[in-house]
Design an enzyme around this catalytic site. Sequence first.
Site, PDB file in Angstrom:
ATOM      1  CG  ASP A 153     -16.853  14.904  20.921  1.00 22.21           C
ATOM      2  OD1 ASP A 153     -16.491  16.068  20.670  1.00 22.21           O
ATOM      3  OD2 ASP A 153     -16.622  13.943  20.159  1.00 22.21           O
ATOM      4  CB  SER A 172     -13.119  16.844  18.371  1.00 21.93           C
ATOM      5  OG  SER A 172     -14.523  16.778  18.318  1.00 21.93           O
ATOM      6  CD  GLN A 201     -14.771  19.347  20.489  1.00 22.28           C
ATOM      7  OE1 GLN A 201     -15.175  19.365  19.335  1.00 22.28           O
ATOM      8  NE2 GLN A 201     -15.167  18.436  21.379  1.00 22.28           N
TER       9      GLN A 201
END
Length: 267
Positions: free
Chosen positions: A188, A209, A259
């Site tokens: 991430d 996110s 993502q």
Amino acid sequence: MGMSGVLADIFALERQEEDRFTIRPVPSQMERTFGGQIAAQSLRAAQLTVAPGRPVHSLHASFLRTGQPTKPLDLAVRRVRDGRGFSTRHVTASHGDRTIFELTASFHVPEDGEEWQPTGGLDVPGPEELTSYELPAWFGGVPNFDVRPAGPLLLDELFPLRHPFWFRYRDPIEDASLHPCVMAYISDLAVVDSSRAPGSTVSYSTAVSLDHAVWFHRPARADEWLLYSMESVTNHGSRGMARGTMHTLDGTLVASVAQETLIRPAG
């Protein structure tokens, strides 16, 4: 376990019941908990309910609310399936009765099969040719990652790191099951900016996110060099999409990442 300092605290799960865990607050200067940390902790909780010999091969997660670094994190695991070859777990992460994150992870008994990946080398300098980048103190104080950007930093921004970059955990990690957790943690890192349109100069009022997926194709060590590369796929309706890969030094593809992000223009 082969970890020390903050990262050891991040994975210090306290078992409350067979499938329920708590993690004490980890000191941080961040206003919200790093998403990769919650993903890594949730994956670890799922692992602890799966029989040995079934490594994780994928995770799919949704970021629902902002995590609070000053509050304990509760992890509840639901055993969705245990078959002959696969196990599936669903993990709900919460602060008390407030759900902030959900993850589904799948585990697979290793099998023999055809071996293939796209050909072609890694078109970036090796880590030994690059300079280490120290993550900002406010990021979370994780000191043992060696991160080496393969391109220039954007020094006029609060978080100048951009993809692609090499990374490794500096100390040996003895527990093989922790390597994918550490990879999930890093997965991430700097991804939201990677979802922006190439060359975009738009200022955003929100950049977070939304959902996240990692596929672990082959066994890999997070304490050895891995090249992480993400790039934008599309932008529409204040949502961005980034997709990328992790490779070893010899070019072996070990993981794929995707993502979706929420990137709302300012004004």
